[in-house]
Scaffold this active site. Structure first.
Site, PDB file in Angstrom:
ATOM      1  N   ARG A  93       9.758   0.974   1.098  1.00 43.55           N
ATOM      2  CA  ARG A  93       9.106   0.042   0.179  1.00 43.55           C
ATOM      3  C   ARG A  93       8.103   0.744  -0.718  1.00 43.55           C
ATOM      4  O   ARG A  93       7.445   0.101  -1.522  1.00 43.55           O
ATOM      5  CB  ARG A  93       8.366  -1.020   0.989  1.00 43.55           C
ATOM      6  CG  ARG A  93       8.968  -2.440   0.893  1.00 43.55           C
ATOM      7  CD  ARG A  93       8.163  -3.282   1.825  1.00 43.55           C
ATOM      8  NE  ARG A  93       8.233  -4.683   1.739  1.00 43.55           N
ATOM      9  CZ  ARG A  93       8.959  -5.466   2.530  1.00 43.55           C
ATOM     10  NH1 ARG A  93       9.815  -4.950   3.366  1.00 43.55           N
ATOM     11  NH2 ARG A  93       8.833  -6.767   2.464  1.00 43.55           N
ATOM     12  N   ARG A 131      12.026 -21.703   3.253  1.00 42.48           N
ATOM     13  CA  ARG A 131      12.674 -20.908   4.309  1.00 42.48           C
ATOM     14  C   ARG A 131      12.047 -21.210   5.677  1.00 42.48           C
ATOM     15  O   ARG A 131      10.835 -21.375   5.786  1.00 42.48           O
ATOM     16  CB  ARG A 131      12.501 -19.424   3.988  1.00 42.48           C
ATOM     17  CG  ARG A 131      13.036 -18.500   5.064  1.00 42.48           C
ATOM     18  CD  ARG A 131      13.267 -17.110   4.554  1.00 42.48           C
ATOM     19  NE  ARG A 131      12.045 -16.352   4.324  1.00 42.48           N
ATOM     20  CZ  ARG A 131      12.051 -15.096   3.872  1.00 42.48           C
ATOM     21  NH1 ARG A 131      13.197 -14.500   3.575  1.00 42.48           N
ATOM     22  NH2 ARG A 131      10.917 -14.452   3.687  1.00 42.48           N
ATOM     23  N   ARG A 175       2.791 -11.090  -1.999  1.00 44.56           N
ATOM     24  CA  ARG A 175       3.953 -10.240  -1.662  1.00 44.56           C
ATOM     25  C   ARG A 175       4.712  -9.846  -2.923  1.00 44.56           C
ATOM     26  O   ARG A 175       5.188  -8.715  -3.036  1.00 44.56           O
ATOM     27  CB  ARG A 175       4.860 -10.981  -0.675  1.00 44.56           C
ATOM     28  CG  ARG A 175       4.225 -11.093   0.702  1.00 44.56           C
ATOM     29  CD  ARG A 175       4.930 -12.090   1.588  1.00 44.56           C
ATOM     30  NE  ARG A 175       6.267 -11.686   1.942  1.00 44.56           N
ATOM     31  CZ  ARG A 175       7.195 -12.525   2.411  1.00 44.56           C
ATOM     32  NH1 ARG A 175       6.916 -13.803   2.560  1.00 44.56           N
ATOM     33  NH2 ARG A 175       8.378 -12.084   2.736  1.00 44.56           N
TER      34      ARG A 175
END
Ligand code: AMP
Length: 220
Positions: A93, A131, A175
Site C-alpha cells: 500500500r 457493507r 481511508r
C-alpha cells in the site's frame, strides 16, 4: 513451483476481496488480505494487533515495517504451497512496501501482474457504508444489494454480521485520502514496470470477474 504472485490494487470498497474469493474458486489462487491479517491479530490481542489497532480504527496505514513483517512470511509460505499462486489484496500500500516485497521474494520470484480496480469516490462511499461482514468467517454482505437471509446472521456459519469499525462514513473519507496520498503512487510504480492492468470496477461482479479472468489467463 512457479505460482503467480498477483497484486489487487485499488481503493477500499472496489470489490478486490470479492474478486479474490472468486479467483480462489475459479483458478485455485490463494487470497492473502492484509486487512484480514491485521483484524485477526487485533482479535487475538497479539503484540502486532495491539500496535495496529488504533491505526486501523482511524483508517490510517499501520507502519510499513509492521505490515511488511506480517505479509512477507505469509507470502513465502503460500507461494511454496500453492501451485496456482497467490493474490495480494491490500498489500503493498506504499512504495516502501512494494520495494520490501520485491526484495523479500525468494530468488527467481517476482510480481506477475497488478490489477488496478478503478471506481469513483461517490460509488466507493455508497458501497462501503452499506457493507457488513461476518465477525466469524469474514463473509461479506451488503445491506442494499446482498443482505444476509436473516437480519444480522451469517448465511454460511450463523455468526454475527456487523459493520467494521472503519466502515463508518467519517473513517471512509480518511481511508480514501490515505489511498490517494500513499497508495496511488503505486499505479505509476507498477505501470513503469509494465505490470499494470486497469479493471473497471463499477460493472457487475460477474462482468468484473470476466475481466479479471481475462487478464489472469493472458499471463499464461
Ligand atoms: P482493508 O481491509 O484492506 O481495507 O484494510 C483495513 C485497514 O488495515 C486499513 O485501513 C489499514 O489501517 C490497515 N492496513 C491493511 N493493509 C495495510 C497495509 N498494506 N499497510 C498499512 N496498513 C494496512
Amino acid at each position: 513451483m512457479d505460482g503467480k504472485c498477483l497484486i489487487f490494487l485499488g481503493p477500499p470498497g472496489t470489490g478486490k476481496g470479492t474478486q479474490a474469493a472468486r479467483m480462489k474458486v475459479a483458478r485455485g489462487l490463494v487470497p492473502l488480505s492484509s486487512g484480514d491479517a491485521l483484524r485477526h491479530e487485533i482479535k487475538c490481542d497479539s503484540p502486532v494487533g495491539r500496535q495496529a489497532e488504533a491505526y486501523v480504527a482511524q483508517g490510517k496505514l499501520v507502519p510499513d515495517e509492521v505490515i511488511t513483517g506480517v505479509m512477507l512470511s505469509a507470502i513465502e509460505t503460500h507461494l511454496q504451497d500453492s501451485e496456482a499462486g497467490i493474490i495480494l489484496d491490500g498489500f503493498p500500500r506504499t512504495v516502501p512496501q512494494a520495494e520490501a516485497l520485491e526484495a523479500g521474494l525468494a530468488p527467481g520470484r517476482q510480481v506477475s501482474a497488478v490489477l488496478d480496480f478503478v471506481l469513483d469516490d461517490a460509488e466507493i462511499v455508497a458501497r462501503i457504508v452499506s457493507r457488513r461482514v461476518c465477525s466469524n468467517c469474514g463473509r461479506t454482505y451488503n445491506v442494499r444489494f446482498f443482505p444476509p437471509k436473516r437480519d444480522g446472521i451469517c448465511d454460511v456459519c450463523g455468526g454475527e454480521v456487523e459493520q467494521r469499525v472503519d466502515d463508518r462514513e467519517d473513517v471512509i473519507r480518511t481511508r480514501l485520502e490515505t489511498y490517494r496520498s500513499e497508495t496511488a503512487p503505486l499505479v505509476a510504480y507498477y505501470r513503469s514496470r509494465g505490470l499494470l492492468h486497469e479493471i473497471a470496477a463499477g460493472e457487475s461482479a460477474a462482468a468484473v470477474e470476466a475481466e479479471v479472468r481475462r487478464v489472469i489467463e493472458s499471463l499464461g
